[in-house]
Design an enzyme around this catalytic site. Sequence first.
Site, PDB file in Angstrom:
ATOM      1  N   SER A 130       0.809  -1.221   0.000  1.00  0.00           N
ATOM      2  CA  SER A 130       0.000   0.000   0.000  1.00  0.00           C
ATOM      3  C   SER A 130       0.841   1.270   0.000  1.00  0.00           C
ATOM      4  O   SER A 130       1.908   1.339   0.630  1.00  0.00           O
ATOM      5  CB  SER A 130      -0.871   0.005   1.264  1.00  0.00           C
ATOM      6  OG  SER A 130      -1.410   1.280   1.490  1.00  0.00           O
ATOM      7  N   GLU A 132       0.169   3.680   1.708  1.00  0.00           N
ATOM      8  CA  GLU A 132       0.234   4.118   3.113  1.00  0.00           C
ATOM      9  C   GLU A 132       1.629   3.888   3.689  1.00  0.00           C
ATOM     10  O   GLU A 132       2.042   4.552   4.633  1.00  0.00           O
ATOM     11  CB  GLU A 132      -0.763   3.331   3.958  1.00  0.00           C
ATOM     12  CG  GLU A 132      -2.140   3.917   4.050  1.00  0.00           C
ATOM     13  CD  GLU A 132      -2.201   5.234   4.811  1.00  0.00           C
ATOM     14  OE1 GLU A 132      -1.811   5.274   5.985  1.00  0.00           O
ATOM     15  OE2 GLU A 132      -2.645   6.227   4.212  1.00  0.00           O
ATOM     16  N   TYR A 153      -1.614   0.041  10.675  1.00  0.00           N
ATOM     17  CA  TYR A 153      -1.897  -0.622   9.390  1.00  0.00           C
ATOM     18  C   TYR A 153      -0.674  -0.546   8.480  1.00  0.00           C
ATOM     19  O   TYR A 153      -0.223  -1.558   7.917  1.00  0.00           O
ATOM     20  CB  TYR A 153      -3.097   0.063   8.727  1.00  0.00           C
ATOM     21  CG  TYR A 153      -3.279  -0.290   7.263  1.00  0.00           C
ATOM     22  CD1 TYR A 153      -3.896  -1.474   6.882  1.00  0.00           C
ATOM     23  CD2 TYR A 153      -2.835   0.573   6.256  1.00  0.00           C
ATOM     24  CE1 TYR A 153      -4.051  -1.796   5.535  1.00  0.00           C
ATOM     25  CE2 TYR A 153      -2.986   0.258   4.911  1.00  0.00           C
ATOM     26  CZ  TYR A 153      -3.596  -0.921   4.555  1.00  0.00           C
ATOM     27  OH  TYR A 153      -3.749  -1.242   3.228  1.00  0.00           O
TER      28      TYR A 153
HETATM   29  P1  NAP Z   1     -11.466  -4.528   1.671  1.00  0.00           P
HETATM   30  O1  NAP Z   1     -12.613  -4.215   0.766  1.00  0.00           O
HETATM   31  O2  NAP Z   1     -11.450  -3.987   3.043  1.00  0.00           O
HETATM   32  O3  NAP Z   1     -11.355  -6.129   1.741  1.00  0.00           O
HETATM   33  C1  NAP Z   1     -10.559  -6.758   2.719  1.00  0.00           C
HETATM   34  C2  NAP Z   1     -10.782  -8.248   2.624  1.00  0.00           C
HETATM   35  O4  NAP Z   1      -9.985  -8.894   3.633  1.00  0.00           O
HETATM   36  C3  NAP Z   1     -12.228  -8.678   2.880  1.00  0.00           C
HETATM   37  O5  NAP Z   1     -12.542  -9.748   2.019  1.00  0.00           O
HETATM   38  C4  NAP Z   1     -12.191  -9.152   4.319  1.00  0.00           C
HETATM   39  O6  NAP Z   1     -13.180 -10.107   4.650  1.00  0.00           O
HETATM   40  C5  NAP Z   1     -10.810  -9.813   4.336  1.00  0.00           C
HETATM   41  N1  NAP Z   1     -10.307 -10.014   5.696  1.00  0.00           N
HETATM   42  C6  NAP Z   1     -10.205  -9.113   6.703  1.00  0.00           C
HETATM   43  N2  NAP Z   1      -9.740  -9.684   7.814  1.00  0.00           N
HETATM   44  C7  NAP Z   1      -9.541 -10.997   7.517  1.00  0.00           C
HETATM   45  C8  NAP Z   1      -9.096 -12.128   8.275  1.00  0.00           C
HETATM   46  N3  NAP Z   1      -8.750 -12.016   9.561  1.00  0.00           N
HETATM   47  N4  NAP Z   1      -9.016 -13.318   7.647  1.00  0.00           N
HETATM   48  C9  NAP Z   1      -9.387 -13.456   6.347  1.00  0.00           C
HETATM   49  N5  NAP Z   1      -9.821 -12.425   5.582  1.00  0.00           N
HETATM   50  C10 NAP Z   1      -9.910 -11.206   6.166  1.00  0.00           C
HETATM   51  O7  NAP Z   1     -10.085  -4.093   0.988  1.00  0.00           O
HETATM   52  P2  NAP Z   1      -9.767  -3.727  -0.549  1.00  0.00           P
HETATM   53  O8  NAP Z   1      -9.980  -2.272  -0.732  1.00  0.00           O
HETATM   54  O9  NAP Z   1     -10.418  -4.698  -1.439  1.00  0.00           O
HETATM   55  O10 NAP Z   1      -8.193  -3.943  -0.554  1.00  0.00           O
HETATM   56  C11 NAP Z   1      -7.626  -5.217  -0.850  1.00  0.00           C
HETATM   57  C12 NAP Z   1      -6.211  -5.264  -0.306  1.00  0.00           C
HETATM   58  O11 NAP Z   1      -5.424  -4.238  -0.872  1.00  0.00           O
HETATM   59  C13 NAP Z   1      -6.093  -5.065   1.209  1.00  0.00           C
HETATM   60  O12 NAP Z   1      -5.015  -5.847   1.661  1.00  0.00           O
HETATM   61  C14 NAP Z   1      -5.752  -3.598   1.361  1.00  0.00           C
HETATM   62  O13 NAP Z   1      -5.062  -3.366   2.555  1.00  0.00           O
HETATM   63  C15 NAP Z   1      -4.877  -3.401   0.146  1.00  0.00           C
HETATM   64  N6  NAP Z   1      -4.852  -2.050  -0.426  1.00  0.00           N
HETATM   65  C16 NAP Z   1      -6.031  -1.431  -0.754  1.00  0.00           C
HETATM   66  C17 NAP Z   1      -5.989  -0.184  -1.347  1.00  0.00           C
HETATM   67  C18 NAP Z   1      -7.261   0.531  -1.739  1.00  0.00           C
HETATM   68  O14 NAP Z   1      -7.186   1.742  -1.992  1.00  0.00           O
HETATM   69  N7  NAP Z   1      -8.394  -0.158  -1.852  1.00  0.00           N
HETATM   70  C19 NAP Z   1      -4.748   0.425  -1.614  1.00  0.00           C
HETATM   71  C20 NAP Z   1      -3.588  -0.258  -1.279  1.00  0.00           C
HETATM   72  C21 NAP Z   1      -3.640  -1.505  -0.707  1.00  0.00           C
HETATM   73  P3  NAP Z   1     -14.653  -9.652   5.174  1.00  0.00           P
HETATM   74  O15 NAP Z   1     -15.431  -9.324   3.924  1.00  0.00           O
HETATM   75  O16 NAP Z   1     -15.133 -10.848   5.897  1.00  0.00           O
HETATM   76  O17 NAP Z   1     -14.438  -8.450   6.055  1.00  0.00           O
HETATM   77  O1  G4F Z   2     -10.599   6.745   2.703  1.00  0.00           O
HETATM   78  P1  G4F Z   2      -9.597   6.626   3.772  1.00  0.00           P
HETATM   79  O2  G4F Z   2     -10.018   5.967   5.029  1.00  0.00           O
HETATM   80  O3  G4F Z   2      -8.351   5.908   3.104  1.00  0.00           O
HETATM   81  P2  G4F Z   2      -6.804   5.814   3.536  1.00  0.00           P
HETATM   82  O4  G4F Z   2      -6.596   6.078   4.944  1.00  0.00           O
HETATM   83  O5  G4F Z   2      -6.036   6.660   2.561  1.00  0.00           O
HETATM   84  O6  G4F Z   2      -6.499   4.267   3.288  1.00  0.00           O
HETATM   85  C1  G4F Z   2      -6.956   3.607   2.110  1.00  0.00           C
HETATM   86  O7  G4F Z   2      -5.971   3.722   1.104  1.00  0.00           O
HETATM   87  C2  G4F Z   2      -4.719   3.067   1.406  1.00  0.00           C
HETATM   88  C3  G4F Z   2      -3.784   3.310   0.216  1.00  0.00           C
HETATM   89  O8  G4F Z   2      -3.111   4.541   0.391  1.00  0.00           O
HETATM   90  C4  G4F Z   2      -4.989   1.593   1.619  1.00  0.00           C
HETATM   91  F1  G4F Z   2      -3.816   0.947   1.853  1.00  0.00           F
HETATM   92  C5  G4F Z   2      -5.947   1.412   2.785  1.00  0.00           C
HETATM   93  O9  G4F Z   2      -6.237   0.021   2.918  1.00  0.00           O
HETATM   94  C6  G4F Z   2      -7.241   2.148   2.470  1.00  0.00           C
HETATM   95  O10 G4F Z   2      -7.858   1.525   1.377  1.00  0.00           O
HETATM   96  O11 G4F Z   2      -9.049   8.080   4.162  1.00  0.00           O
HETATM   97  C7  G4F Z   2      -8.530   8.962   3.202  1.00  0.00           C
HETATM   98  C8  G4F Z   2      -8.306  10.327   3.837  1.00  0.00           C
HETATM   99  C9  G4F Z   2      -7.519  10.282   5.138  1.00  0.00           C
HETATM  100  O12 G4F Z   2      -6.564  11.305   5.128  1.00  0.00           O
HETATM  101  C10 G4F Z   2      -8.553  10.551   6.221  1.00  0.00           C
HETATM  102  O13 G4F Z   2      -8.041  11.191   7.381  1.00  0.00           O
HETATM  103  O14 G4F Z   2      -9.576  10.885   4.169  1.00  0.00           O
HETATM  104  C11 G4F Z   2      -9.496  11.451   5.457  1.00  0.00           C
HETATM  105  N1  G4F Z   2     -10.845  11.528   6.037  1.00  0.00           N
HETATM  106  C12 G4F Z   2     -11.487  12.665   6.390  1.00  0.00           C
HETATM  107  N2  G4F Z   2     -12.683  12.377   6.925  1.00  0.00           N
HETATM  108  C13 G4F Z   2     -11.632  10.480   6.336  1.00  0.00           C
HETATM  109  C14 G4F Z   2     -12.805  11.021   6.886  1.00  0.00           C
HETATM  110  N3  G4F Z   2     -11.469   9.146   6.172  1.00  0.00           N
HETATM  111  C15 G4F Z   2     -12.478   8.339   6.561  1.00  0.00           C
HETATM  112  N4  G4F Z   2     -12.338   6.996   6.380  1.00  0.00           N
HETATM  113  N5  G4F Z   2     -13.632   8.829   7.136  1.00  0.00           N
HETATM  114  C16 G4F Z   2     -13.842  10.155   7.315  1.00  0.00           C
HETATM  115  O15 G4F Z   2     -14.876  10.578   7.817  1.00  0.00           O
END
Ligand code: NAP
Ligand code: G4F
Length: 361
Positions: A130, A132, A153
Amino acid sequence: MPKALVTGITGQDGSYLAELLLARGYEVHGMIRKASTFNTERINHIYQDPHDPAAKLFLHYGDLTNAEQLTHLIYNVRPDEIYHLGALSHVKVSFEIPEYAGDVTGLGTIRILEAVRRSGVRARFYQASSSEMFGSAPPPQSETSAFQPRSPYAIAKVYSYWMTVNYRQAYGLFATNGILFNHESPRRGETFVTRKVTRAVARIRAGEQKKLFLGNLESKRDWGYAPEYVEAMWTMLQRETPDDYVLGTGESHSVRQLVEEAFGYAGLDWHDFVEIDQGYFRPTEVDFLQADASKARRVLGWSPKVTFKELVRIMVDADLQSLGQAPIGEGMRILQDKFGDWHQWHSGVTALLQNNGTHVE
Ligand code: NAP
Ligand code: G4F
C-alpha cells in the site's frame, strides 16, 4: 485450466479480481471468513453451486490468523497463483485495534508465504502492498521512495512488503509487491472517505440524510478506479520475473476537493451539509500521496484511464442507482465510453454464472 487462490475475495478488489480471473478461464478459489451476517454481497452474482460440474468458483472458510488452516488450503488447492488481498484495511480502525491489525495484516502474510514454502507448491504470489507505507515521504512516491509509515496498518504492510521481498530473495519464490495508491469504486466499503461522501450525496439528494460528518479535509490522496488496478495485479504475475510496482494515477486531490466535486456534481452546496467531527481525525495522518507509476507504465504497459472527476461521477451515479434514484448520467456515460469491452465481459460472466445464493460447504 490455471488455478488461483484469492484471500480477501469478499472485499472490493477481491470481487473485481475474481470476475477478471473467471473471465480469463481460471478456476478460482476464495477464502472467506465465517460471520453471523452475510459478507458475500460483492460476489453473490458470480457464485456457483459447487455441485455444478461447470463450477469454476469455490469458496473455503478460513482466517488469516489461522496458520494451520492456510497451510491445508494451499496444500489442497495447489494454486498456480495466490493473490493475497485479505487484510484489516481501514487505517483509522488499525489505531483502535493495533495488535489485531499486526496479526492479520502483518503476520497473515508470513503465514501464507510459509505455507507456500513448506508445502512445496510453486505458486506465484501477489502481496497487496500500500501507498500508506510511504507515510510522510515526500511526493511523488515511487518504488525507490523510503517507507515512513504513520499507522499500525501501514507498519504491518511494511512488514509484509519486506517478507515478500525476503522470500523472493531467500527461497526464489515468485513473490511480487503491488504498491497500490487509493483505488475506489461503487463497491468500496462505506466507511472509506470516497464512498462515505458519494453515498451521503446520494442519500441527501434522496432526502434520506441531512448531515455528513467528516474528519481531516486537507489530506491529499491519489484516487483511481479499482477495476483498472486488479488488471495490473494479474499482469504482474504473468511477467517472467517477480518485481515490485507502484500503481496510481499521478493525480492528487484533497478530501475537500473530493467533497466539492461530489456535492457539486449533484447540484448541492457542500457547506450546507458537511460538519467536522474530531473523532474522525487520526493520531498521525498521511498528508500527501501522489504516485509516480512510471515503472508500471514502462514495464507492465499499465496506465489508468479514469480521472478523479470521472471516478467521483461514476460513484455518485452508482449510489443514486442503488437507492432507486435516477443517476445524473455522466458516470454511466464514462463507463460506457471507456470500458465498453470491460462491461461486455463483466455482464458476460454474470450471465454465464447462475446466482443460486452463496453457500460454502
Ligand atoms: P477490503 O474491501 O477492506 O477487503 C478486505 C478483505 O480482507 C475482505 O474480504 C475481508 O473479509 C478480508 N479479511 C479481513 N480480515 C480478515 C481475516 N482475519 N481473515 C481473512 N480475511 C480477512 O479491501 P480492498 O480495498 O479490497 O483492498 C484489498 C487489499 O489491498 C487489502 O489488503 C488492502 O489493505 C490493500 N490495499 C487497498 C488499497 C485501496 O485503496 N483499496 C490500496 C492499497 C492496498 P470480510 O469481507 O469478511 O471483512
Ligand atoms: O478513505 P480513507 O479511510 O483511506 P486511507 O486512509 O487513505 O487508506 C486507504 O488507502 C490506502 C492506500 O493509500 C490503503 F492501503 C488502505 O487500505 C485504504 O484503502 O481516508 C482517506 C483520507 C484520510 O486522510 C482521512 O483522514 O480521508 C481522510 N478523512 C477525512 N474524513 C476520512 C474522513 N477518512 C475516513 N475513512 N472517514 C472520514 O470521515
